[in-house]
Design a protein around this motif. Structure first.
Motif: not given
Lengths: 264, 247
Positions: A162-163, A165-173, A180-181
């Protein structure tokens, strides 16, 4: 009694006469142990074998750890990137991944001592102690790299999907999310395991005696080969390793507690 | 609904095991600006998969998702740019546990939209105030209750000032007494004309807030209508039996 034995007991009697009276009156067994202690550590400045050997052992351990971490990070990055790409990964990545897998299989599937024999008698053929140390360090590093790679990979995998997914959903590649995460969280799992790897390495370098490296273990062997003081010399050797490992363990647990505290 | 088209979904398919399992079996729909689309259906009906395909967290096997006129399923499209405009809220919150609440909210605007720390913090604090959690800005996620975590997750997504918000069962992991506070925030958002796609089991929310309800079963849209029609005049047997179980 043979003449050799007689000579030894004569030397011992001579040494005894220089000791305090309580030892001169002590039972023979006690006298023997003290004489061996004298032979192991003091006679002919034998403690040099331990200190010189210790230097070599520590150099080999730290060198191997550095090499191991570098290789481990590289392999872990290759393997994670390969496994997490959604589409078919590019050819270069697939080749690198296959090579990494081969490396992991070979290193983890063969005994350390065999790897050392092959590296130092077939691949590198070192001359002299300096080259021997380099050869041993590289071999231990290559070996450790395989284990460090798995430590890092499992550290990354232990982070909830989920971490990512959360990062990617914000737009991070992918790379940014890792940086960062995922990695900052994975580090907390990785560092303690890396500490254990350091301890394992420290003990494992004793295997390098088979290629003739003058490490800590070899030092004790040299002392024994001149004095036949097996009992005290080898127990001393074990004690030195034990103290080192205990010190490292203590350091690591302090370090771990620090990291836990920064969690909240 | 008249507003401009936000997301157009064309014949979306998601197969597993080489087509043996059809999670999504040809879904087409159009989501307009300002619409609140609630997706309901039995578990395994594909509603979460549908939502996750909208921002490509799940790679569709076939079909297209056209977001603001761009086909984001095209491999040449940089999906990361478009995801910045699609906020997502997860069932399990997925806050970053190693960061404070404030950092959770400001990291993406700062790194991706190159906002200054001051700018990002101001926006984050404004949003925190809206959900009544401004005093928790420097707390860590582990110190919050489930309801608080989910409210933070919502405002974290809002910090990127998205065009559309996707909610994947946002209240399913919450204790019952915390569901209300999260739904309240979502209701507020809907009133502000945020475009929303919500997968949920909260039929009350669907009735009250949705502009449109989609009922999915076995990867297909079975009914797609206003909440009034869906709940008062269900046409298909499958929807009738589903509603009989959940209401």
């Amino acid at each position: 009694m043979s003449t050799v034995m007689l000579a030894i007991s004569e030397k011992m009697a001579q040494w005894l006469s220089t000791t305090p009276s309580w030892l001169q009156n002590a039972p023979e067994g006690i006298q023997n142990i003290f004489y061996q202690l004298y032979q192991t550590w003091i006679m002919n400045d034998n403690w040099h074998y331990f200190t010189d050997g210790l230097k070599v052992t520590i150099l080999a351990t730290l060198g191997a750890l550095v090499i191991g971490v570098v290789i481990g990070v590289l392999i872990a990055v290759i393997r994670s990137a390969h496994d997490s790409s959604r589409k078919k990964p590019p050819v270069a990545l697939r080749i690198l991944n296959a090579l990494s897998k081969l490396y992991l299989t070979v290193v983890r599937g063969t005994p350390m001592i065999v790897q050392l024999l092959i590296m130092c008698f077939v691949v590198m053929v070192p001359r002299g102690q300096e080259e021997l140390l380099r050869c041993a360090t590289i071999t231990f590093g290559l070996n450790s790299g395989a284990y460090v790679a798995e430590i890092i990979r499992s550290g990354i995998q232990s982070i909830d999907q989920g971490q990512m997914e959360a990062g990617r959903s914000l737009g991070f590649n992918y790379g940014q999310t890792m940086r960062y995460i995922i990695i900052p969280q994975a580090i907390k799992n990785i560092l303690p395991a890396l500490g254990n790897e350091l301890i394992t390495l420290l003990k494992e370098t004793s295997v390098a005696t088979v290629i003739g490296l003058n490490d800590l273990t070899k030092g004790a062997q040299i002392i024994v080969s001149t004095n036949y003081t097996t009992l005290v010399s080898y127990i001393s050797l074990a004690a030195i390793y034990l103290v080192l490992v205990l010190a490292l363990t203590k350091l690591l647990s302090i370090f771990e507690r620090r990291m836990k505290n920064s969690d909240r | 609904m008249t507003g401009e088209v936000m997301i157009e979904v064309k014949n979306l398919e998601k197969y597993y095991n080489g087509g043996k399992i059809k999670a999504l079996d040809g879904i087409s729909t159009t989501i307009h600006k300002g619409e609140v689309v609630v997706v309901i259906g039995p578990s395994g009906s594909g509603k979460s998969t549908f939502l996750r395909c909208l921002n490509l967290l799940e790679e569709p096997t076939g079909g297209q998702v056209i977001f603001e006129g761009v086909d984001i399923t095209d491999e040449k499209v940089d999906i990361n740019v478009h995801r910045q405009k699609m906020g997502m809220v997860f069932q399990h919150f997925n806050l970053f546990p190693h960061m404070t609440i404030l950092k959770n909210m400001t990291i993406a605007p700062m790194k991706l939209q190159k906002k200054s720390e001051q700018e990002a913090t101001e926006l984050a604090m404004r949003l925190l105030k809206r959900v009544g959690l401004e005093d928790r800005a420097n707390a860590y996620p582990a110190q919050l209750s489930g309801g608080q975590k989910q409210r933070i997750a919502i405002v974290r997504a809002l910090c990127m000032q998205p065009e559309v918000m996707l909610f994947d069962e946002p209240t399913s992991a919450l204790d019952p007494e915390m569901v209300g506070e999260v739904l309240e925030v979502m209701k507020q958002l809907a009133q502000e004309n945020m475009t929303m796609v919500v997968v949920t089991h909260e039929m009350g929310f669907a009735k009250e807030v949705a502009s449109r309800v989609m009922f999915l079963d076995s990867g297909k849209v079975v009914e797609d209508a206003t909440p009034k029609e869906i709940f008062s005049h269900p046409k298909s047997d499958r929807l009738k039996s589903f509603l009989a179980k959940v209401l």
